[in-house]
Design an enzyme around this catalytic site. Structure first.
Site, PDB file in Angstrom:
ATOM      1  N   LYS A   1      45.900  42.215  31.342  1.00 45.51           N
ATOM      2  CA  LYS A   1      44.491  42.409  31.691  1.00 45.51           C
ATOM      3  C   LYS A   1      43.750  43.306  30.706  1.00 45.51           C
ATOM      4  CE  LYS A   1      47.378  41.990  34.160  1.00 45.51           C
ATOM      5  NZ  LYS A   1      48.635  42.620  34.069  1.00 45.51           N
ATOM      6  N   ARG A   2      44.473  44.277  30.175  1.00 44.19           N
ATOM      7  CA  ARG A   2      43.772  45.205  29.276  1.00 44.19           C
ATOM      8  C   ARG A   2      43.329  44.545  27.975  1.00 44.19           C
ATOM      9  NH1 ARG A   2      47.430  47.309  25.358  1.00 44.19           N
ATOM     10  NH2 ARG A   2      49.525  46.525  25.792  1.00 44.19           N
TER      11      ARG A   2
END
Length: 489
Positions: free
Chosen positions: A254-255
């Site tokens: 996600k980052r």
RNA sequence: GGCCCCUUCGUCUAAUCGGUUAGGACACCAGCCUUUCAAGCUGGCAGCAGGGGUUCGAAUCCCCUAGGGGUCACCA
């Protein structure tokens, strides 16, 4: 129709992300290419993390991409059920068979004991393997433990010598030393099967011929082959496709920004572009072409042309490709794709009238070259849908405040446009050219402030296109309103 | 750490049996087009991880090193 059967077996523990989508795509492509069947199976044996919402999300994402399946939970056929949690008795039965044949055994070691052992082994620098404390328990002791112990698992009796060779279409023969394998758990203490076991049982029972999956499973394959052999199953053909990595070479998460299919959809990437981009990540047609419609990819696809090395995904190339699809697809299709974005913004009604549709289509036609993702479209075209559009301060300063002639020019443009009977391309063009000649100024002196008056911006589609989409009355009204607002009269 | 996989421009990749000025695309830069911004067109920049072999000849075959990734769960 061939007898090829491939499967995509996601676990409903999260959104379908880009890597999973590509795996699904490769499986789908292979089925299409060979005339085989594409099967969707849900590997939900992780009770903790699986959820119905995630399952829904996966269906939605695959459907949106157009990767339709021939058999699956909602497409029952003779090999169902297609959800592992509904197949529990099948795994139990298979495990019992192994137990009876002496190929598996009950293990009563607790999680804590195991963790402790593992720690010790690890510190000694060895590979942490289950050492088989329960391997050779006499039957009597087994029965006793069953009563006294908290729970028990079923482990596979795995050979400690020899080697296992995995044949992979993409990687060739890969040899593993059996000494590195341990007695893996088949059935957990809660009665649910582990991934490796359930997967092998199902692949065989569902007559899967080719297992196309991510490379992270390569190391598990010798175990799986051994399970299959012990069960008397035929082995499928394996194809382990390279992973997709983030720009910093780490595992995509996600980052790293958008990674799920849902997020791409929301940002305005169209399925055709995402599919095309994904197909090129780890596969290439062997010719110098990047833009390939799905039908062509199907024709050109082969497992042998899948690359061995991991690919780093490049958002810029994806958005470039999306932009290309946006400006080359049929206008009607573009309208369909774009509609939800405009409806969500509230500028087009939920059930658009024919008039609304035609108007949006006209707007898209002149704006499509200027956007890369549909998410940008609403903002980029906002002045086509409202009269209180914002003015660019820099432009206002330069065109309206510093340029003394603007008022005179715009006033004249307004009069001339009002006088036009036919508000069409050549007439409008000639009218604007006429104003420049008449007032003895360059065309730019007319057009730049006019664009600003009509749109509030200094950049955008062809001025003529804007005028025609807006129409005579609105164009004139906007000029008049601008003259008044900035006191240019 | 053990085992496994991988290594061509910054990124995605091409290069049938070893012989190519190592090709294409994204990104970047420049020019053209243009009343703007885009789009489009043209051109440019940029790569065989390193070291040994084998060979007349190696990006391509072999070995070593380095780097990256995966796996070693009662997750998948």
């Amino acid at each position: 129709m061939s007898d090829v059967r491939v499967r995509f077996a996601p676990s409903p523990t999260g959104e379908l992300h880009i890597g999973g989508a590509r795996t699904a795509l490769f499986n789908w492509l292979y089925a299409q290419k060979t005339g085989g069947k594409f099967i969707l199976r849900i590997d939900d044996t992780d009770r903790e993390r699986s959820s119905p919402d995630h399952l829904e999300a996966i269906y939605r994402a695959l459907t949106w991409l157009g990767l339709d399946w021939d058999e699956g939970p909602d497409q029952p056929a003779s090999y169902g059920p297609y959800v592992q949690s509904e197949r529990l008795s099948i795994y139990t039965e298979a495990a019992q068979k192994l137990l009876q044949e002496g190929k598996a055994y009950y293990c009563f070691c607790s999680v804590e004991e195991l963790a402790e052992q593992k720690k010790i082994v690890r510190e000694s620098g060895q590979a942490p393997r289950y050492r088989g404390t329960c391997r050779n328990l006499p039957p009597a002791q087994q029965e006793e433990k069953k009563l006294t112990c908290q729970g028990h698992v079923i482990r596979l009796l795995t050979p400690e010598e020899g080697e296992t060779v995995v044949e992979d279409v993409i990687r060739g023969w890969v040899t593993f030393d059996n000494a590195n394998l341990d007695d893996l758990i088949l059935i957990r203490s809660d009665g649910l099967p582990t991934y490796n076991f359930a997967s092998v049982v199902d692949d065989s029972l569902m007559k899967i011929t080719h297992v196309i999956r991510a490379e992270e499973h390569l190391s598990n394959t010798p175990r799986q082959q051994f399970i299959a052999r012990q069960l008397g199953f035929r082995l499928p053909v394996y194809a382990h496709v390279p992973m997709i990595l983030a720009p910093d070479h780490s595992k995509l998460s996600k980052r790293h920004g958008a990674t799920s299919v849902q997020e791409y959809k929301e940002m305005g990437i169209v399925p055709s572009a995402l599919l095309n981009y994904l197909a090129l990540l780890g596969w290439s047609p062997g010719e110098d072409r990047e833009i390939l419609p799905l039908e062509e990819i199907v024709q050109l696809f082969s497992l042998e042309r899948i690359t061995k090395n991991p690919a780093i995904y490049d958002q810029q190339k994806l958005t470039w490709m999306n932009g290309h699809y946006l400006r080359t697809m049929e206008l009607e299709e573009l309208l369909q794709e774009a509609l939800p974005f405009f409806q969500a913004a509230g500028v087009i009604s939920a059930n658009p009238t024919e008039e609304e549709r035609l108007y949006l289509q006209a707007v898209l036609r002149i704006m499509r070259d200027r956007i890369k993702v549909l998410g940008e479209a609403v903002e980029a075209t906002d002045y086509f849908f409202r009269e209180d559009y914002a003015f660019d301060p820099e432009g206002v300063k330069k065109q309206f405040q510093q340029n003394k002639e603007t008022g005179k020019i715009l006033t004249r443009v307004s009069r001339v446009l009002q006088g036009l009977e036919a508000f069409e391309e050549t007439a409008v063009h000639d009218a604007l050219a006429g104003v420049a000649v008449e007032l003895e100024v360059s065309q730019g002196k007319v057009n730049v402030p006019l664009r600003l008056a009509l749109t509030g911006r200094t950049r955008g589609p062809e001025l003529l296109d804007i005028l025609l989409v807006l129409g005579k009355d609105r164009s004139v009204a906007r000029i008049e309103k601008t003259l008044e607002r900035f006191d240019l009269g």
